[in-house]
Design an enzyme around this catalytic site. Structure first.
Site, PDB file in Angstrom:
ATOM      1  N   CYS A 248       0.867  13.348 -10.332  1.00 50.95           N
ATOM      2  CA  CYS A 248       1.783  13.063  -9.209  1.00 50.95           C
ATOM      3  C   CYS A 248       2.070  11.570  -9.088  1.00 50.95           C
ATOM      4  O   CYS A 248       3.199  11.183  -8.816  1.00 50.95           O
ATOM      5  CB  CYS A 248       1.184  13.509  -7.873  1.00 50.95           C
ATOM      6  SG  CYS A 248       0.237  15.012  -7.900  1.00 50.95           S
ATOM      7  N   ASP A 249       1.046  10.737  -9.248  1.00 49.85           N
ATOM      8  CA  ASP A 249       1.175   9.323  -8.884  1.00 49.85           C
ATOM      9  C   ASP A 249       1.181   8.355 -10.064  1.00 49.85           C
ATOM     10  O   ASP A 249       1.428   7.161  -9.875  1.00 49.85           O
ATOM     11  CB  ASP A 249       0.016   8.919  -7.936  1.00 49.85           C
ATOM     12  CG  ASP A 249      -0.001   9.762  -6.680  1.00 49.85           C
ATOM     13  OD1 ASP A 249       1.092  10.191  -6.250  1.00 49.85           O
ATOM     14  OD2 ASP A 249      -1.092  10.008  -6.138  1.00 49.85           O
TER      15      ASP A 249
ATOM     16  N   CYS B 245      -4.518  12.449  -8.083  1.00 47.95           N
ATOM     17  CA  CYS B 245      -3.599  13.216  -8.929  1.00 47.95           C
ATOM     18  C   CYS B 245      -2.796  12.292  -9.840  1.00 47.95           C
ATOM     19  O   CYS B 245      -1.800  11.694  -9.404  1.00 47.95           O
ATOM     20  CB  CYS B 245      -2.658  14.040  -8.044  1.00 47.95           C
ATOM     21  SG  CYS B 245      -1.442  14.949  -8.998  1.00 47.95           S
TER      22      CYS B 245
END
Ligand code: NAP
Length: 308
Positions: free
Chosen positions: A141-142, A138
């Site tokens: 997200c990261d 992701c």
């Protein structure tokens, strides 16, 4: 007794919940992870009719608020078993008992399976070990953890292209590693990548090895045409090679195709009365946000018609 128990609170499940509640029946969604499913990680949605631009998170929250505002209940439990309970009264429909991983049970007059799909893994050595230490599924997200660093994205679909675009804004360099020299992703995304000067394509290639001591330090990629293997130093590898269904828990209750999708068609029914299926978890040609929402409506209306 719940009228319609919905397994999954992604776009298909929440759309179903909206239609069930608006039909005057009760809807409960069981969700194993996060409301919104896969779409929650998409930075930009620009192809949902009527909404020019939104983020996956905003879209998911709006769906959640709409469904719960109408009365749907979301329970954070992973469903692991569906069981048919025959009625002692021949004039009455059977009911269904759904058991969750934590051992809770829910009894419902009908069930909609909307389990979606999960990220496909490469299946190579150390992939799980380095998860969160350089390996990610992701970028939204990261990605921020890799500011100023060199990273790679693996895949050739829209997710990989959009991830690369997103990461190129703050990473030093972004390699796009893809197993072919043609992309499955939309030309619009490929065009946008042309404006970036920190993208490097590594085509006809697959990741064969992950290197690094405590965290990822480099990936070994093999060119399928020349068979050459080379090392690319990166501190992040974003794997975006598509999704696969997660219906194994229900395999003795519903028919799955060879890839694990629940066998169904546009009617969202299966060969069991009272059981319906919606969204990416079923056999279908086009898996999009719009088709997931559409399935949710079709399955919900079919369930309400069945309940009478
Ligand atoms: P996808 O379209 O299925 O693409 C997966 C990519 O990974 C393909 O390029 C495939 O290569 C490659 N791949 C598959 N298995 C592999 C393996 N084992 N090793 C190496 N490479 C592998 O998946 P996606 O990009 O996640 O998109 C899923 C769906 O969501 C699509 O319909 C997509 O259009 C949609 N989507 C839409 C948006 C948006 O509209 N904003 C954003 C993201 C995704 P091949 O091409 O060689 O098969």
């Amino acid at each position: 007794m719940i009228d319609v128990l919905i397994i999954g609170a992604g776009p298909a499940g929440l759309s179903a919940a909206i239609y069930v509640e608006r039909a005057g029946k009760s809807a409960v969604c069981l969700e194993a992870l996060t409301v919104g499913g896969q779409i929650v990680n998409t930075p930009e949605i620009e192809n949902y009719p009527g909404i020019k631009k939104t983020s996956g998170f905003e879209f998911s929250m709006a769906l959640y608020e709409q469904a719960t505002g109408l009365g749907a209940e979301i329970v954070y439990e992973k469903a692991v078993n569906i069981e048919e309970i025959p009625s002692a009264d021949v004039d009455k429909n059977k009911t269904y008992k759904v058991t969750t991983e934590s051992g809770k049970t829910f009894e419902a007059r009908s069930v909609i399976i909307a389990t979606g799909a999960k990220n496909r893994h490469l299946g190579i050595s150390r992939e799980e070990e380095l998860l969160g230490k350089g390996i990610s599924y992701c970028a939204t997200c990261d990605g921020a953890f890799f500011k100023g660093k060199d990273v790679a994205v693996n895949g050739g679909g829209n997710t990989a292209l959009e991830d690369a675009l997103f990461l190129s804004n703050y990473c030093n360099k972004v390699y796009i590693i893809h197993r072919r020299d043609q992309f499955r992703g939309e030309p619009k995304n490929l065009e946008a990548l042309k404006d970036k000067d920190n993208i490097e394509y590594v085509l006809d290639s697959t990741v064969v090895e992950l290197r690094g001591d405590k965290a990822l330090e480099s990936v070994m990629v093999k060119n399928k045409k020349t068979e050459d293997v080379k090392e690319i130093p990166v501190s992040g590898l974003f794997i975006a090679i598509g999704q696969e269904p997660d219906n194994k828990d229900f395999s003795d209750f519903v028919s799955l195709d060879e890839k694990g999708y629940i066998v169904s068609d546009e009617s969202c029914t299966i060969n069991k009365s009272g059981i319906f299926v919606a969204g990416d978890c079923r056999t279908k040609k086009v898996r999009q946000l719009t088709t997931a929402a559409s399935d949710g409506a079709v399955a919900a209306l079919a369930a309400c018609e069945y309940l009478g």
